[in-house]
Scaffold this motif. Structure first.
Motif, PDB file in Angstrom:
ATOM      1  N   ARG A   9       5.348 -19.246 -11.036  1.00 60.51           N
ATOM      2  CA  ARG A   9       3.941 -19.874 -12.008  1.00 60.51           C
ATOM      3  C   ARG A   9       3.755 -21.280 -11.702  1.00 60.51           C
ATOM      4  O   ARG A   9       2.727 -21.485 -11.563  1.00 60.51           O
ATOM      5  CB  ARG A   9       4.282 -19.377 -13.217  1.00 60.51           C
ATOM      6  N   VAL A  39       2.089 -21.893  -8.578  1.00 62.34           N
ATOM      7  CA  VAL A  39       0.758 -21.591  -8.506  1.00 62.34           C
ATOM      8  C   VAL A  39       0.075 -22.610  -9.445  1.00 62.34           C
ATOM      9  O   VAL A  39      -1.243 -22.800  -8.911  1.00 62.34           O
ATOM     10  CB  VAL A  39       0.633 -19.926  -9.085  1.00 62.34           C
ATOM     11  N   GLU A  40       0.621 -22.900 -10.558  1.00 62.29           N
ATOM     12  CA  GLU A  40      -0.084 -23.905 -11.271  1.00 62.29           C
ATOM     13  C   GLU A  40      -0.602 -25.390 -10.552  1.00 62.29           C
ATOM     14  O   GLU A  40      -1.487 -26.042 -10.656  1.00 62.29           O
ATOM     15  CB  GLU A  40       0.938 -24.392 -12.665  1.00 62.29           C
ATOM     16  N   ALA A  92      -3.305 -24.735  -8.546  1.00 63.43           N
ATOM     17  CA  ALA A  92      -4.647 -24.508  -9.127  1.00 63.43           C
ATOM     18  C   ALA A  92      -5.146 -25.961  -9.709  1.00 63.43           C
ATOM     19  O   ALA A  92      -6.207 -26.170  -9.898  1.00 63.43           O
ATOM     20  CB  ALA A  92      -4.351 -23.719 -10.502  1.00 63.43           C
ATOM     21  N   LEU A 143      -6.103 -18.966  -8.207  1.00 60.15           N
ATOM     22  CA  LEU A 143      -4.844 -19.271  -8.484  1.00 60.15           C
ATOM     23  C   LEU A 143      -4.586 -19.237  -9.893  1.00 60.15           C
ATOM     24  O   LEU A 143      -3.225 -18.773 -10.677  1.00 60.15           O
ATOM     25  CB  LEU A 143      -4.682 -20.595  -8.065  1.00 60.15           C
ATOM     26  N   ALA A 186      -3.946 -15.529 -10.959  1.00 61.81           N
ATOM     27  CA  ALA A 186      -2.409 -15.324 -10.578  1.00 61.81           C
ATOM     28  C   ALA A 186      -1.537 -15.881 -11.493  1.00 61.81           C
ATOM     29  O   ALA A 186      -0.429 -15.186 -11.888  1.00 61.81           O
ATOM     30  CB  ALA A 186      -2.251 -15.868  -9.047  1.00 61.81           C
ATOM     31  N   ARG A 187      -1.576 -17.210 -11.815  1.00 59.78           N
ATOM     32  CA  ARG A 187      -0.982 -17.758 -13.166  1.00 59.78           C
ATOM     33  C   ARG A 187      -0.805 -16.828 -14.134  1.00 59.78           C
ATOM     34  O   ARG A 187       0.333 -16.636 -14.856  1.00 59.78           O
ATOM     35  CB  ARG A 187      -1.323 -19.150 -13.280  1.00 59.78           C
TER      36      ARG A 187
END
Length: 292
Positions: free
Chosen positions: A74, A77-78, A81, A159, A162-163
């Motif tokens: 996560r 992904v962050e 993003a 993104l 997804a997070r």
């Protein structure tokens, strides 16, 4: 004060905090390099969240291995993003970037159906499709206002979606502030990596003030977003998330002298309308399930 009223005010406060954070970061874009701004904000945000987590007793790293892996993924992904959204924010009107971000309720609902097998009826699927048409009106491919940063904003939406799905995979026992601290630390590392070998711009008092304001607003936004989930009916409270677009429009005009094109506003209205409809339908389905 009734719970729904309190929840609505908390949601408005959360969206105001996040949008003003964006405004502070965008104000730095003319004078401070992207990665320098991300790094400095990342240091202060990480320290602020760690302190808040420590004071509230919500900081724990003694977690199951599975949760640690999910938090790591996560956080990665962050990082992506943050890079794509802040890059877009630095290079396009704040209202346009915020309007694209309003598709999140639609993308999360669609992703939940595709990847988690959640039931989504034809009404919500139709609303999601119409909402995506609104996004096309906002970015308007092939026109003069379309550029790579419009794509960056769309990548950021993917993104963040997804997070949010990864957040659903965490055990209920995992403290939210622990997850937030990991994300803030990861974004700080992104900024640190980007500044290696780059020339630093000397920081003035105004720059430090904007960094401080950004940290204050983003932490306030996060705290309010956690609190809002604990009061009021989510079906009543959730639509108030779209106040961020109104705030972005006001800030865009007053601070940056920006006003979106009519088609952008029309597209944003479609996205917001379909988002509210999807949230409403989710509540109808949940109530029907409990009644059954």
């Amino acid at each position: 004060m009734k719970d729904n009223t309190r929840g609505a005010l908390l949601m408005i406060g959360s969206m105001t905090g996040f949008t003003l954070n964006d405004a502070c970061m965008k104000s730095l874009s003319v004078e401070i390099p992207l990665f320098q701004a991300i790094f400095l904000r990342g240091i202060a945000t990480t320290l602020a969240i760690l302190l808040l987590a420590r004071l509230t007793g919500r900081l724990s790293f003694s977690l199951p291995r599975r949760d640690r892996r999910v938090i790591l993924l996560r956080t990665l992904v962050e990082i992506g993003a943050a890079y794509f959204f802040i890059s877009a924010l630095f290079n396009m009107p704040i209202a346009n970037a915020t309007a694209i971000l309003q598709t999140l309720p639609l993308t999360v609902t669609l992703a939940g159906a595709v990847f988690l097998g959640e039931a989504v009826g034809w009404r919500r699927l139709s609303a999601i499709f119409i909402g995506f048409l609104g996004v096309v009106l906002i970015v308007r491919p092939g026109t003069e206002g379309f550029n790579i940063y419009s794509i960056y904003a769309l990548i950021a939406v993917a993104l963040v979606t997804a997070r949010d799905l990864l957040a659903r995979a965490l055990s209920p026992e995992v403290p939210s502030l622990t997850v937030a601290a990991a994300a803030a630390f990861g974004v700080m590392l992104l900024g640190a990596g980007g500044t290696v070998g780059a020339d630093w711009v000397p920081m003035e008092a105004r720059h430090w003030g904007l960094i401080g304001g950004s940290v204050l607003f983003v932490v306030a936004g996060y705290v309010f977003s956690v609190a809002v989930m604990r009061v009021g009916d989510i079906g009543f409270v959730a639509p108030f998330r779209y106040t961020s677009l109104l705030i972005a429009l006001i800030v865009g005009v007053l601070v940056f002298g920006e006003w979106p094109a009519p088609l952008t506003l029309f597209g944003a209205a479609i996205v917001v309308g379909m988002g509210i409809w999807v949230l409403y339908r989710e509540q109808v389905v949940q109530r029907a399930g409990r009644a059954g």
